[in-house]
Design a protein around this motif. Structure first.
Motif, PDB file in Angstrom:
ATOM      1  N   GLU A   4       0.873  -0.710   0.097  1.00  6.98           N
ATOM      2  CA  GLU A   4      -0.416  -0.339   0.205  1.00  6.98           C
ATOM      3  C   GLU A   4       0.797   1.263  -0.141  1.00  6.98           C
ATOM      4  OE1 GLU A   4      -3.090  -0.091   2.781  1.00  6.98           O
ATOM      5  OE2 GLU A   4      -2.606  -2.160   2.900  1.00  6.98           O
ATOM      6  N   CYS A   6       0.340   4.249   1.548  1.00  7.16           N
ATOM      7  CA  CYS A   6      -0.403   4.519   2.126  1.00  7.16           C
ATOM      8  C   CYS A   6      -0.749   4.110   3.879  1.00  7.16           C
ATOM      9  CB  CYS A   6      -1.042   5.733   2.520  1.00  7.16           C
ATOM     10  SG  CYS A   6      -0.791   7.466   0.844  1.00  7.16           S
ATOM     11  N   ALA A   7       0.052   3.162   4.571  1.00  7.41           N
ATOM     12  CA  ALA A   7      -0.523   2.446   5.200  1.00  7.41           C
ATOM     13  C   ALA A   7      -0.335   2.709   5.969  1.00  7.41           C
ATOM     14  CB  ALA A   7       0.969   1.222   5.528  1.00  7.41           C
ATOM     15  N   LYS A   8      -1.544   2.186   7.227  1.00  4.69           N
ATOM     16  CA  LYS A   8      -1.787   2.634   8.250  1.00  4.69           C
ATOM     17  C   LYS A   8      -1.179   1.390   9.300  1.00  4.69           C
ATOM     18  CE  LYS A   8      -5.919   3.815   7.409  1.00  4.69           C
ATOM     19  NZ  LYS A   8      -6.372   5.010   7.495  1.00  4.69           N
ATOM     20  N   THR A   9      -0.834   2.514  11.027  1.00  2.00           N
ATOM     21  CA  THR A   9      -0.179   2.113  11.590  1.00  2.00           C
ATOM     22  C   THR A   9      -0.742   2.839  13.247  1.00  2.00           C
ATOM     23  OG1 THR A   9       1.896   2.632  10.636  1.00  2.00           O
ATOM     24  CG2 THR A   9       1.869   2.659  13.112  1.00  2.00           C
ATOM     25  N   LYS A  12      -3.419   5.225  12.213  1.00  2.00           N
ATOM     26  CA  LYS A  12      -2.873   6.582  11.769  1.00  2.00           C
ATOM     27  C   LYS A  12      -2.725   5.785  10.688  1.00  2.00           C
ATOM     28  CE  LYS A  12      -3.113   9.208  15.485  1.00  2.00           C
ATOM     29  NZ  LYS A  12      -3.095  10.371  16.045  1.00  2.00           N
ATOM     30  N   SER A  13      -2.777   6.845   9.166  1.00  3.63           N
ATOM     31  CA  SER A  13      -1.809   6.277   8.382  1.00  3.63           C
ATOM     32  C   SER A  13      -0.686   7.401   7.909  1.00  3.63           C
ATOM     33  CB  SER A  13      -2.769   6.347   6.584  1.00  3.63           C
ATOM     34  OG  SER A  13      -3.021   7.964   7.174  1.00  3.63           O
ATOM     35  N   GLY A  43       3.722   4.233   4.386  1.00  2.00           N
ATOM     36  CA  GLY A  43       3.746   4.429   3.606  1.00  2.00           C
ATOM     37  C   GLY A  43       5.076   5.655   2.774  1.00  2.00           C
ATOM     38  N   LYS A  60      -3.461  11.226  -1.973  1.00  5.29           N
ATOM     39  CA  LYS A  60      -2.843  10.208  -1.274  1.00  5.29           C
ATOM     40  C   LYS A  60      -1.979  11.132  -0.114  1.00  5.29           C
ATOM     41  CE  LYS A  60      -2.151   6.449  -4.829  1.00  5.29           C
ATOM     42  NZ  LYS A  60      -0.860   5.685  -6.048  1.00  5.29           N
ATOM     43  N   GLN A  64      -3.452  11.341   4.588  1.00  6.43           N
ATOM     44  CA  GLN A  64      -2.783  10.896   5.565  1.00  6.43           C
ATOM     45  C   GLN A  64      -2.884  12.146   6.801  1.00  6.43           C
ATOM     46  OE1 GLN A  64      -0.424   8.442   4.704  1.00  6.43           O
ATOM     47  NE2 GLN A  64      -1.204   9.031   2.858  1.00  6.43           N
ATOM     48  N   ASP A  65      -3.048  10.829   7.460  1.00 10.23           N
ATOM     49  CA  ASP A  65      -2.938  11.596   9.085  1.00 10.23           C
ATOM     50  C   ASP A  65      -1.492  12.053   9.666  1.00 10.23           C
ATOM     51  OD1 ASP A  65      -5.558  10.273   9.305  1.00 10.23           O
ATOM     52  OD2 ASP A  65      -4.464   8.593   9.618  1.00 10.23           O
TER      53      ASP A  65
END
Length: 127
Positions: A4, A6-9, A12-13, A43, A60, A64-65
């Motif tokens: 991906e 912009c992955a989530k952590t 939160k991205s 990401g 994108k 993002q957060d």
């Protein structure tokens, strides 16, 4: 490794904007990014698409957060590119200024120094 952008952590991205320049510190930023992608699911943003404000890239980036910018040196190519589009990263790192890493005209770099940077950024992400 995630595919991906912009992955989530932790819900939160996180989008990474980085230099991947032709010096030792520029190369190090690229490998730092790979490690952050593996460890935090962060990401990797397409920095060349930012300056011309390409819609898919901007969509994108704006989704993002958290945006983390990493420059290899004080020239600040990433920071200046983001400033062109009025984006202020949530976290900004310059390997030379913030970590005292010496920029050299070669592609090899010290992996121990890289790991210290990765650890610091991972700690900051967890905050």
């Amino acid at each position: 490794m995630t595919n991906e952008c912009c992955a989530k952590t932790e819900g939160k991205s996180i989008g990474l904007c980085v230099c991947f320049g032709g010096s030792s510190t520029g190369q190090m930023t690229g490998f730092i990014t790979r490690e952050l992608n593996k460890k935090a699911g962060a990401g990797i943003m397409c920095l060349p698409g930012v300056a011309p404000k390409l819609k898919p890239v901007m969509d994108k980036l704006n989704a993002q957060d958290t945006v983390i910018a990493i420059d290899g040196c004080p020239v600040g190519c990433v920071k200046k590119t983001l400033e062109m589009i009025n984006v202020m990263p949530d976290r900004y790192y310059d390997l030379v200024t913030d970590f005292g890493i010496r920029k050299e005209p070669k592609i090899d770099f010290n992996e121990q120094e890289m790991n210290k940077v990765v650890d610091k950024i991972m700690n900051d992400i967890r905050e």
